[in-house]
Design a protein around this motif. Structure first.
Motif, mmCIF file in Angstrom:
data_model
loop_
_atom_site.group_PDB
_atom_site.id
_atom_site.type_symbol
_atom_site.label_atom_id
_atom_site.label_comp_id
_atom_site.label_asym_id
_atom_site.label_seq_id
_atom_site.Cartn_x
_atom_site.Cartn_y
_atom_site.Cartn_z
ATOM 1 N N ALA A 60 53.820 58.470 -74.429
ATOM 2 C CA ALA A 60 52.622 59.154 -74.934
ATOM 3 C C ALA A 60 51.402 58.765 -74.114
ATOM 4 O O ALA A 60 50.530 59.594 -73.809
ATOM 5 C CB ALA A 60 52.404 58.820 -76.402
ATOM 6 N N VAL A 61 51.304 57.496 -73.725
ATOM 7 C CA VAL A 61 50.188 57.014 -72.918
ATOM 8 C C VAL A 61 50.231 57.635 -71.527
ATOM 9 O O VAL A 61 49.198 57.985 -70.942
ATOM 10 C CB VAL A 61 50.216 55.466 -72.801
ATOM 11 N N GLY A 62 51.434 57.822 -70.999
ATOM 12 C CA GLY A 62 51.590 58.330 -69.642
ATOM 13 C C GLY A 62 51.309 59.811 -69.492
ATOM 14 O O GLY A 62 51.140 60.301 -68.377
ATOM 15 N N ILE A 78 44.312 37.565 -77.063
ATOM 16 C CA ILE A 78 44.967 37.236 -78.329
ATOM 17 C C ILE A 78 46.300 37.972 -78.443
ATOM 18 O O ILE A 78 47.309 37.400 -78.879
ATOM 19 C CB ILE A 78 44.048 37.587 -79.524
ATOM 20 N N VAL A 79 46.340 39.229 -78.028
ATOM 21 C CA VAL A 79 47.596 39.980 -78.060
ATOM 22 C C VAL A 79 48.616 39.343 -77.119
ATOM 23 O O VAL A 79 49.793 39.220 -77.456
ATOM 24 C CB VAL A 79 47.369 41.458 -77.706
ATOM 25 N N ARG A 80 48.165 38.920 -75.935
ATOM 26 C CA ARG A 80 49.087 38.242 -75.008
ATOM 27 C C ARG A 80 49.650 36.973 -75.638
ATOM 28 O O ARG A 80 50.845 36.663 -75.479
ATOM 29 C CB ARG A 80 48.362 37.900 -73.704
ATOM 30 N N LEU A 81 48.810 36.227 -76.359
ATOM 31 C CA LEU A 81 49.276 35.011 -77.024
ATOM 32 C C LEU A 81 50.311 35.354 -78.089
ATOM 33 O O LEU A 81 51.354 34.691 -78.196
ATOM 34 C CB LEU A 81 48.088 34.271 -77.653
ATOM 35 N N PHE A 131 49.285 47.453 -74.434
ATOM 36 C CA PHE A 131 50.445 46.580 -74.651
ATOM 37 C C PHE A 131 51.422 47.289 -75.590
ATOM 38 O O PHE A 131 51.535 46.925 -76.768
ATOM 39 C CB PHE A 131 50.009 45.243 -75.253
ATOM 40 N N PRO A 132 52.119 48.314 -75.123
ATOM 41 C CA PRO A 132 52.961 49.128 -76.012
ATOM 42 C C PRO A 132 54.102 48.335 -76.645
ATOM 43 O O PRO A 132 54.807 47.585 -75.974
ATOM 44 C CB PRO A 132 53.513 50.216 -75.091
ATOM 45 N N GLU A 189 61.378 41.159 -83.590
ATOM 46 C CA GLU A 189 60.579 42.307 -83.155
ATOM 47 C C GLU A 189 59.092 41.961 -83.093
ATOM 48 O O GLU A 189 58.617 41.055 -83.771
ATOM 49 C CB GLU A 189 60.767 43.492 -84.110
ATOM 50 N N PHE A 190 58.366 42.750 -82.292
ATOM 51 C CA PHE A 190 56.904 42.770 -82.300
ATOM 52 C C PHE A 190 56.518 44.188 -82.703
ATOM 53 O O PHE A 190 56.867 45.153 -82.015
ATOM 54 C CB PHE A 190 56.329 42.434 -80.920
ATOM 55 N N VAL A 191 55.795 44.312 -83.813
ATOM 56 C CA VAL A 191 55.491 45.627 -84.367
ATOM 57 C C VAL A 191 53.996 45.741 -84.659
ATOM 58 O O VAL A 191 53.395 44.830 -85.236
ATOM 59 C CB VAL A 191 56.287 45.877 -85.670
ATOM 60 N N TYR A 192 53.418 46.858 -84.249
ATOM 61 C CA TYR A 192 52.044 47.179 -84.654
ATOM 62 C C TYR A 192 52.088 47.994 -85.946
ATOM 63 O O TYR A 192 52.904 48.924 -86.077
ATOM 64 C CB TYR A 192 51.339 48.037 -83.600
#
Length: 230
Positions: A227-229, A176-179, A203-204, A29-32
């Motif tokens: 939510a962004v939309g 950096i987030v893309r990396l 970058f959701p 997973e990728f989690v914020y």
């Protein structure tokens, strides 16, 4: 990859940083991890790589039960958990390549293997041309890329990034987030602590928000996009 069950962390000064936190993060997973200052983000991260221990509850990371982990097992845990900080924490007297190699030298790998791995990581973070430069000669974004490469050197299963874009401008932060997302695409689990709502919206991904030491919400990427939309 990460399981927390009813975790509370209280410090000796009476501050309760986390209160009854229960959550799980799957491998890959990728989690914020987000929330205001003082919400408990840094404490949460420190618990995961065993810089702190919970007052109550249980934590499991990559098969390690941190509440039962013996002191001699902590180095093994930390080889499987890479950590990146907001302030980079590079060694000023070492070159870019030497900073990355340092993380491998402590594992006593053969010199040939270290050189090969350093070259791979420099290519991954796009800094092949800067291998012999020193941290002070690099921009903030470049220094953070070196820090990410160093954290990845032992091939950890989990990468934790504690406010990795906090000192960077908007576009450098985005790079950096893309990396980190590219690294995640290779199979490494990534948890990124950030208070930057704009980055999360751009970058959701799954987003866990802490408020007052509790989980305020845990939203999948789909709900973040919706939510962004609106």
């Amino acid at each position: 990859m990460i399981e927390m069950d009813s975790v509370t962390k209280a410090y000796r000064n009476g501050v309760v940083a986390l209160r009854d936190v229960t959550l799980s993060i799957k491998a890959g997973e990728f989690v914020y991890l987000t929330g205001p200052s003082g919400a408990g983000k840094s404490t949460w991260l420190k618990l995961v790589y065993r810089e702190e221990r919970p007052t109550k509850g249980t934590i499991k990371v990559g098969g390690f039960d941190l509440t039962k982990l013996k002191a001699r097992q902590v180095p093994e845990l930390r080889r499987s958990v890479g950590v990146v900080f907001q302030d980079y924490r590079l060694i000023d007297r070492l070159t870019v390549a030497e900073n990355i190699a340092f993380a491998l030298e402590v594992l006593e790998l053969p010199e040939r293997e270290i050189r090969r791995r350093v070259a791979e990581l420099l290519d991954l973070v796009g800094l092949e041309a800067h291998a012999r430069r020193f941290p002070r000669e690099l921009s903030g974004g470049e220094q953070q890329r070196v820090a990410i490469a160093r954290a990845l050197a032992p091939k950890p299963k989990l990468l934790i990034a504690d406010e990795p874009t906090g000192n960077l401008d908007e576009e450098t932060a985005a790079s950096i987030v893309r990396l980190l997302m590219e690294i995640n695409a290779f199979g490494t689990t990534v948890v990124m602590a950030t208070h930057d709502r704009a980055l999360i919206e751009r970058f959701p991904r799954r987003t866990i928000r802490l408020e007052g030491g509790r989980v305020a919400y845990d939203r999948p990427a789909r709900q973040v996009r919706e939510a962004v939309g609106r």
